[in-house]
Each structure stands twice: as structure tokens, then as C-alpha cells.
Design an enzyme around this catalytic site. Structure first.
Site, PDB file in Angstrom:
ATOM      1  N   GLU A 159       0.830  -1.197   0.000  1.00 20.88           N
ATOM      2  CA  GLU A 159       0.000   0.000   0.000  1.00 20.88           C
ATOM      3  C   GLU A 159       0.867   1.250   0.000  1.00 20.88           C
ATOM      4  OE1 GLU A 159      -4.098  -1.528   2.148  1.00 20.88           O
ATOM      5  OE2 GLU A 159      -2.500  -0.775   3.439  1.00 20.88           O
TER       6      GLU A 159
ATOM      7  N   CYS B  85       3.226   8.672   0.984  1.00 22.20           N
ATOM      8  CA  CYS B  85       3.800   7.760   1.967  1.00 22.20           C
ATOM      9  C   CYS B  85       4.178   6.477   1.235  1.00 22.20           C
ATOM     10  CB  CYS B  85       2.781   7.494   3.072  1.00 22.20           C
ATOM     11  SG  CYS B  85       3.368   6.406   4.379  1.00 22.20           S
TER      12      CYS B  85
ATOM     13  N   CYS C 236       6.774  -6.396   7.247  1.00 20.68           N
ATOM     14  CA  CYS C 236       7.804  -5.751   8.060  1.00 20.68           C
ATOM     15  C   CYS C 236       8.308  -6.733   9.106  1.00 20.68           C
ATOM     16  CB  CYS C 236       7.254  -4.506   8.752  1.00 20.68           C
ATOM     17  SG  CYS C 236       8.489  -3.574   9.707  1.00 20.68           S
TER      18      CYS C 236
ATOM     19  N   CYS D  72       6.309  -4.314  15.582  1.00 17.64           N
ATOM     20  CA  CYS D  72       5.882  -3.416  16.661  1.00 17.64           C
ATOM     21  C   CYS D  72       4.443  -3.764  17.028  1.00 17.64           C
ATOM     22  CB  CYS D  72       5.989  -1.966  16.217  1.00 17.64           C
ATOM     23  SG  CYS D  72       7.694  -1.462  15.844  1.00 17.64           S
TER      24      CYS D  72
ATOM     25  N   CYS E 232       1.304  -1.965  15.355  1.00 16.81           N
ATOM     26  CA  CYS E 232       1.324  -1.741  13.909  1.00 16.81           C
ATOM     27  C   CYS E 232       0.757  -2.932  13.145  1.00 16.81           C
ATOM     28  CB  CYS E 232       2.752  -1.458  13.450  1.00 16.81           C
ATOM     29  SG  CYS E 232       2.906  -1.153  11.678  1.00 16.81           S
TER      30      CYS E 232
ATOM     31  N   CYS F  32      -1.368   6.178  10.495  1.00 18.30           N
ATOM     32  CA  CYS F  32      -0.149   5.596  11.049  1.00 18.30           C
ATOM     33  C   CYS F  32      -0.419   4.242  11.687  1.00 18.30           C
ATOM     34  CB  CYS F  32       0.443   6.556  12.077  1.00 18.30           C
ATOM     35  SG  CYS F  32       1.980   5.979  12.796  1.00 18.30           S
TER      36      CYS F  32
END
Length: 345
Positions: free
Chosen positions: A91, A104, A111, A115, A118, A335
Site C-alpha cells: 500500500e 507515503c 515488516c 511493533c 502496527c 499511522c
């Protein structure tokens, strides 16, 4: 068959001179067609002779990431789900900023940092994006805005899916080529790289002066960071801050610290006091982000009054801090919300 957008400027020159056996000036012509004029067909390169175009078509093509889905927020934010040539989904987000857009960008499929707040981290890590897949997001973004008669794309933030510094080689190639006048022509001052912080890689980024860093901090102590960002916290906070205090910057430049406020986790006034002790007020500014409650995640959004009190407490310590307006949360583009899932077929 060589996809031309996968070649950085140096590699394109080598391809032109060594493989096509052409003079070097042809590199600039092809580069301009690819990145400034955004041609998607070699036949569109009209200042190349027809025999030369036929030669080029026999060895190369131009393949952009494919738009699989578009979502637009009520605030004007646009999220594009892109499919890579191998079927991988990522995305990228176009964010309206007065008379322009910021984009962005993602640097990885998934990833590895995991975290706890996230959505991308929940996917796990699949692979790094290539040079062309990162740059291709910009081509797609600019073309989409132009086709929709919207404001132009002027700023880039490497804050999408993935940890940019764990794809450092391709990131540096992208950052090096962004300012090319016959290409995308985006100044390095308009690019920001968000990272959880790896001192050795930050040193390389700083020495090259190709982008400004934004540090995904989110906790004012090593202990709390280890709870909410366990993999990032393998780099001790003391070592990270020591690196950042030595980061080379020009006059009036400062490092941005991103701080995601999680209700009853890191949003107390005591946390603000601890954060103030951590940040060098002359070298850092703090970007406060109120967490967007997301299904399946163990956190809640903080109270608005608490967010404002946190900001004011930092001001009282003489720090530059501001609350970043949440954009695109209704389409899961804010975010920590990016999560390129399967689409309906």
C-alpha cells in the site's frame, strides 16, 4: 526482458553503453522518458529512431506496479493497493497538504520489526521492495493525481510498509536518483525517512546527506520501548540517542521524533517529562500522533484532552512539539494501519 524502471541511473547508463552499444547521451533521453514524461511504451520515445526503438523493445520493457484497488477518505487521503509483478501486494498513501500532495512510500512487503501497535508488523516480513518497485510507487502516484486533475505530488515520506533502513541499498539508490532534473526532480529536502533507528545505518544516511530522518520512538524509556517495540529495542535507547546527537545536520535542521500516543500506556504527564529529558531541544522536534483504534490490536485511542496536555507539558520543557492531524483513518491509511490484504476478485 529488462524492466527499465528497475535500472537506477548508473545501471541504465551501463545498459545503454554495454548492452545496446549506444552513446551515453541516449541514457538521458531514455531516463527523461521514463521518469519525467512517464511513458509506458517504448514506442512513445519519439526522439529515438524507429530502428533504435525496435532494438530496445527486443531487450526491454516498461512495467509499473498495478493499481489493484483505490480508496479515498473523507479528508481527501487516497490509499492505493498496488500489485507487484510477482503478485505481492503493498500500500502507498497520497496525503493532501494544502496545494500539494505528500506520498507515503513502502519499502518492504510486510515488516520484520513486529511493533505491537502496527498492522503491517502483524503481516511478518516477506521481502524487500526493489528499486523499481519503490520508484514505481511515485510514478503511479503522480499519474493518478494528474489523471484525476488533483494537486501535484511534491513531498515523499518513507513511512509506509516496512523498515526503510533494512532495505538500505535500494533506499540509497532511490534517494540518490530522486533529484535528477530530467527525472522525478524531487529535492532531498522534500524526502523524509522514518526508522526505528539503527545507528550504523543512520550514520551512512547522515554522511551521504540524502534525506532527513524521522525516528519512530514511541516510548521515553528503554523498558517501555522493549514492551511495545521489542525488536526495535534490541538497539538500546542510550545508543540510539548517542547516534542521533552526533547526526550531521545543517543550520535550522532538526530530527523529527515520532511518538504514537497509546491510551494508558505511554501518554501520561510522567511519560512527557521522561521524553523531555531524552530529546535535545536544539536538535529534535516531536511529532505527536494519537493512536487510531484498530480492530484486532491491543490498544485504545487516547483521550483528546490527554493528548493536548501531553503536548503542553512538552512545551513547558521548552521542546518543539505538535499534534499531527490524523489522515485517512476511515480507510485504514493512518499511522500503523497499513496492511495490504487480499482483495475481492
Amino acid at each position: 526482458m529488462q524492466n527499465l524502471i528497475e535500472l537506477n541511473k548508473n545501471d541504465l547508463e551501463a545498459f545503454v553503453v554495454e548492452d545496446l552499444k549506444l552513446p551515453r547521451f541516449r541514457t538521458e533521453q531514455i531516463w527523461q522518458w521514463l521518469w519525467q514524461k512517464r511513458v509506458r511504451d517504448i514506442d512513445g520515445m519519439t526522439n529515438l529512431s524507429k530502428p533504435l526503438r525496435e532494438q530496445l523493445k527486443g531487450m526491454a520493457n516498461i512495467v509499473w506496479p498495478e493499481i489493484a484497488k483505490v480508496q479515498q477518505s473523507k479528508d481527501g487521503t487516497i490509499k492505493l493497493l498496488l500489485r507487484m509483478t510477482d503478485g505481492a501486494l503493498i500500500e502507498t498513501v497520497l496525503i493532501p497538504m494544502q496545494d500539494r500532495y505528500s506520498q507515503c512510500l513502502s519499502t518492504q512487503v510486510g515488516c520484520a520489526m513486529a511493533c505491537t501497535f502496527c498492522n503491517t508488523g502483524k503481516l511478518g516480513f516477506e521481502r524487500n521492495l526493489t528499486y523499481g518497485e519503490i520508484m514505481g510507487q511515485i510514478l503511479v502516484g503522480r499519474q493518478y493525481l494528474e489523471d484525476q486533475d488533483m494537486n501535484p505530488l511534491k513531498n515523499l515520506v518513507f513511512m509506509g510498509m516496512g523498515e526503510p533502513l533494512l532495505n538500505l541499498d535500494n533506499l540509497l539508490k532511490v534517494l540518490h536518483d530522486l533529484p535528477c532534473e530530467r527525472g522525478l526532480s524531487l529535492s532531498w529536502r522534500r524526502s523524509m525517512v522514518s526508522t526505528v533507528g539503527f545507528p550504523d545505518k543512520l550514520k551512512i544516511l547522515g554522511d551521504l546527506e540524502v534525506a532527513l530522518p524521522a525516528i519512530s520512538l514511541h516510548a521515553p524509556t528503554q523498558e517501555l520501548r522493549a514492551k511495545i517495540m521489542p525488536k526495535a529495542a534490541k538497539v538500546h535507547l542510550d545508543d540510539l540517542m548517542r547516534c542521533l546527537n552526533n547526526y550531521p545536520m545543517r543550520p535550522r535542521e532538526r530530527i523529527t521524533f515520532e511518538y504514537l500516543l497509546l491510551k494508558d500506556v505511554n501518554d501520561s504527564l510522567e511519560h512527557a517529562d521522561q521524553l523531555a529529558k531524552l530529546i535535545n531541544r536544539k536538535k529534535g522536534k516531536i511529532n505527536l500522533i494519537a493512536y487510531n483504534a484498530t480492530e484486532g490490536m491491543p490498544y485504545e485511542a487516547p483521550d483528546r484532552a490527554q493528548v493536548e496536555a501531553f503536548e503542553k507539558r512538552l512545551w513547558d520543557h521548552g521542546l518543539t512539539a505538535f499534534i499531527r492531524r490524523s489522515m485517512g483513518s476511515d480507510i485504514k491509511a493512518a499511522c500503523g494501519q497499513l496492511k495490504a490484504g487480499e482483495i475481492n476478485k
